[in-house]
Design an enzyme around this catalytic site. Structure first.
Site, mmCIF file in Angstrom:
data_model
loop_
_atom_site.group_PDB
_atom_site.id
_atom_site.type_symbol
_atom_site.label_atom_id
_atom_site.label_comp_id
_atom_site.label_asym_id
_atom_site.label_seq_id
_atom_site.Cartn_x
_atom_site.Cartn_y
_atom_site.Cartn_z
ATOM 1 C CD GLU A 63 6.021 3.697 12.416
ATOM 2 O OE1 GLU A 63 6.113 4.565 11.534
ATOM 3 O OE2 GLU A 63 6.272 3.897 13.617
ATOM 4 C CD GLU A 110 -10.209 -1.059 12.867
ATOM 5 O OE1 GLU A 110 -10.944 -1.967 12.390
ATOM 6 O OE2 GLU A 110 -10.515 0.131 12.907
HETATM 7 N N1 CAA Z 1 0.870 9.614 0.704
HETATM 8 C C1 CAA Z 1 -0.292 10.224 0.364
HETATM 9 N N2 CAA Z 1 -1.351 9.539 -0.139
HETATM 10 C C2 CAA Z 1 -1.224 8.206 -0.301
HETATM 11 C C3 CAA Z 1 -0.034 7.516 0.031
HETATM 12 C C4 CAA Z 1 1.033 8.276 0.550
HETATM 13 N N3 CAA Z 1 2.187 7.684 0.899
HETATM 14 N N4 CAA Z 1 -0.196 6.202 -0.227
HETATM 15 C C5 CAA Z 1 -1.441 6.072 -0.720
HETATM 16 N N5 CAA Z 1 -2.049 7.285 -0.765
HETATM 17 C C6 CAA Z 1 -3.391 7.604 -1.247
HETATM 18 C C7 CAA Z 1 -3.548 7.151 -2.695
HETATM 19 O O1 CAA Z 1 -3.054 8.126 -3.585
HETATM 20 C C8 CAA Z 1 -5.050 6.995 -2.825
HETATM 21 O O2 CAA Z 1 -5.619 8.266 -3.003
HETATM 22 P P1 CAA Z 1 -6.895 8.482 -3.990
HETATM 23 O O3 CAA Z 1 -7.979 7.647 -3.369
HETATM 24 O O4 CAA Z 1 -7.143 9.932 -3.932
HETATM 25 O O5 CAA Z 1 -6.466 7.958 -5.324
HETATM 26 C C9 CAA Z 1 -5.452 6.510 -1.427
HETATM 27 O O6 CAA Z 1 -4.376 6.870 -0.539
HETATM 28 C C10 CAA Z 1 -5.661 5.018 -1.374
HETATM 29 O O7 CAA Z 1 -4.471 4.433 -1.851
HETATM 30 P P2 CAA Z 1 -4.424 2.915 -2.342
HETATM 31 O O8 CAA Z 1 -5.547 2.686 -3.308
HETATM 32 O O9 CAA Z 1 -3.040 2.621 -2.796
HETATM 33 O O10 CAA Z 1 -4.801 2.161 -0.997
HETATM 34 P P3 CAA Z 1 -4.756 0.637 -0.613
HETATM 35 O O11 CAA Z 1 -5.973 0.325 0.174
HETATM 36 O O12 CAA Z 1 -4.488 -0.201 -1.831
HETATM 37 O O13 CAA Z 1 -3.522 0.552 0.391
HETATM 38 C C11 CAA Z 1 -1.226 0.491 1.121
HETATM 39 C C12 CAA Z 1 -2.255 1.013 0.109
HETATM 40 C C13 CAA Z 1 0.092 1.122 0.685
HETATM 41 C C14 CAA Z 1 -1.125 -1.024 1.080
HETATM 42 C C15 CAA Z 1 -1.632 0.974 2.533
HETATM 43 O O14 CAA Z 1 -2.806 0.348 2.977
HETATM 44 C C16 CAA Z 1 -0.536 0.733 3.539
HETATM 45 O O15 CAA Z 1 0.404 1.515 3.649
HETATM 46 N N6 CAA Z 1 -0.661 -0.361 4.348
HETATM 47 C C17 CAA Z 1 0.246 -0.582 5.455
HETATM 48 C C18 CAA Z 1 -0.326 0.017 6.699
HETATM 49 C C19 CAA Z 1 0.721 0.279 7.717
HETATM 50 O O16 CAA Z 1 1.813 0.732 7.415
HETATM 51 N N7 CAA Z 1 0.368 0.037 8.959
HETATM 52 C C20 CAA Z 1 1.248 0.323 10.023
HETATM 53 C C21 CAA Z 1 0.443 0.652 11.204
HETATM 54 S S1 CAA Z 1 1.137 1.807 12.265
HETATM 55 C C22 CAA Z 1 2.248 1.008 13.228
HETATM 56 O O17 CAA Z 1 2.797 0.007 12.956
HETATM 57 C C23 CAA Z 1 2.427 1.877 14.368
HETATM 58 C C24 CAA Z 1 3.121 1.559 15.559
HETATM 59 O O18 CAA Z 1 2.477 1.574 16.580
HETATM 60 C C25 CAA Z 1 4.620 1.512 15.575
#
Ligand code: CAA
Length: 379
Positions: free
Chosen positions: A363, A127
């Site tokens: 991603e 978003e």
């Molecule tokens: N697999 C499973 N669970 C996961 C995980 C994974 N890879 N990564 C995190 N989690 C879980 C954590 O274990 C945690 O679980 P609990 O609450 O049960 O403990 C929960 O998710 C929250 O994790 P965090 O506290 O680490 O979350 P955060 O808010 O600090 O964010 C982050 C972590 C890695 C920065 C995440 O926000 C992230 O990946 N951000 C990037 C987003 C992204 O990749 N966007 C791309 C959009 S899609 C796109 O580009 C599509 C397109 O059209 C091509």
């Protein structure tokens, strides 16, 4: 590195390479210049079984594995990185969450059309205020009677304009941030669900990148995907697989850069000999090949681990991080080797550089990839 592949994977690679060389390559430049979505190619890819490679035949898939899926995305992206990400976003971001988190009814309803390419999928997490911080999702979903009511705007959505099926992440409990997000399946044509602004971009110009707008949009209760308030895990798990898809896309761009550079270096004469005879060029090509193979091995390891059912979030992040930087490196060197010709649109290498850049961003940016990798390293 074909010796690492099974006979079935080698055959798939050969088949997709032929399809990409003969049918995607010839139209790639024009489609990109005019911003044309390659609808006929996607239809053919569906007929060849490439839109749902890694999913079981009972749901319309080709019943192959994730290594095969990566091989196909790389071969396609070798000729057109736009087509590569159309296939990748559709498969790993739309089919995969339905396959992994959907109930039987949802799988039977949506997967056959998606796996055959009759319908296109997209994944809407991002978003305006929730990019890297995906947990800050402001789109909401409220249960009223037996319907969910969605409000909010998603943006930067690959396949947004064409998608028939969208995987939407919305907050079902804003106060809980990541623990209050749920995933939903929303079909094109649902009233009050509209495609908004189309982005103009540096590269991958045959893909649509759009807003998706929900204004009191009502969907059936049964379109919740996975458990209530567990959508963030759906998103993160899905993105692990998606990052391998982007790794494959980046590998395709890197290989295109290398192959075009070798061809050019052998043909282009300066100072009375092909420039391939100069050590400056040889070293650039050596570095490009070495980096490509390192990235390929990381991608192969990640997909093999996924196929074996092992945890692979770190490996997927490493693979995407490395391959995307290798794609940009190789494309930049390809322009250097082509000299002035590399900078003009008569050759494809300037497109490779423009296409490569996004693989470092979508991603999950490479800064987020480094966060993911270091979170494992420092555990
Ligand atoms: N697999 C499973 N669970 C996961 C995980 C994974 N890879 N990564 C995190 N989690 C879980 C954590 O274990 C945690 O679980 P609990 O609450 O049960 O403990 C929960 O998710 C929250 O994790 P965090 O506290 O680490 O979350 P955060 O808010 O600090 O964010 C982050 C972590 C890695 C920065 C995440 O926000 C992230 O990946 N951000 C990037 C987003 C992204 O990749 N966007 C791309 C959009 S899609 C796109 O580009 C599509 C397109 O059209 C091509």
């Amino acid at each position: 590195m074909d010796y690492l592949l099974t006979e079935e994977q080698k055959m798939l690679k050969e088949m997709v390479a032929k399809f990409a060389r003969e049918e995607i390559g010839p139209v790639a430049r024009e489609n990109q210049e005019k911003g044309i979505f390659p609808a006929a190619i996607i239809k053919k890819a569906g007929e060849l079984g490439l839109m749902g490679i890694a999913y079981p035949p009972e749901y319309g898939g080709a019943g192959m594995d994730y290594v095969s899926y990566m091989i196909a995305v790389e071969e396609i992206s070798r000729y057109c990185a736009s087509t590569g990400v159309i296939v990748s976003a559709h498969s790993s971001l739309a089919i995969d969450p339905i396959f992994r988190f959907g109930n039987e009814e949802q799988k039977k309803k949506y997967l056959p059309d998606l796996c055959s390419g009759r319908k296109i999928g997209c994944f809407a997490l991002t978003e305006p205020g929730a990019g890297s911080d995906a947990g800050s999702t402001k789109t909401t979903a409220k249960l009223v009677g037996d319907k969910w009511i969605l409000n909010g705007t998603k943006h930067f959505i690959t396949n947004g304009a064409e998608a028939d099926i969208a995987i939407i992440f919305a907050s079902t409990d804003l106060a809980q941030k990541t623990k209050g997000i749920s995933a939903f399946i929303v079909e094109k044509g649902t009233p009050c669900f509209n495609v908004g602004k189309h982005e103009k971009k540096l590269g991958i110009n045959s893909t649509s990148t759009t807003e998706l707008i929900f204004e009191e949009c009502t969907i059936p209760k049964e379109n919740l995907l996975g458990d209530l308030n567990k959508g963030f895990k759906v998103a993160m798990t899905t993105l692990d697989g998606g990052r391998l898809g982007i790794c494959a896309q980046a590998l395709g761009i890197a290989r295109a850069s290398i192959e075009d550079s070798i061809k050019y270096a052998k043909e282009r004469e300066q100072f009375g000999q092909p420039i391939a005879g100069f050590q400056a060029i040889q070293w650039m090509i050596a570095d490009m090949c070495t980096e490509y193979e390192a990235a390929w091995l990381l991608g192969y390891r990640g997909s093999l681990m996924k196929d074996k059912g092992l945890p692979y979030a770190k490996e997927a992040a490493m693979a995407k991080l490395k391959a995307s930087e290798v794609a940009s490196f190789c494309a930049s060197k390809a322009i250097q080797i082509h000299g002035g010709y590399g900078y003009v649109k008569e050759f494809d290498v300037e497109r490779y550089l423009r296409d490569a850049k996004i693989t470092e961003i979508y991603e999950g940016t490479n800064e987020i990839m480094r966060m993911v990798v270091s979170s494992f390293a420092l555990k």
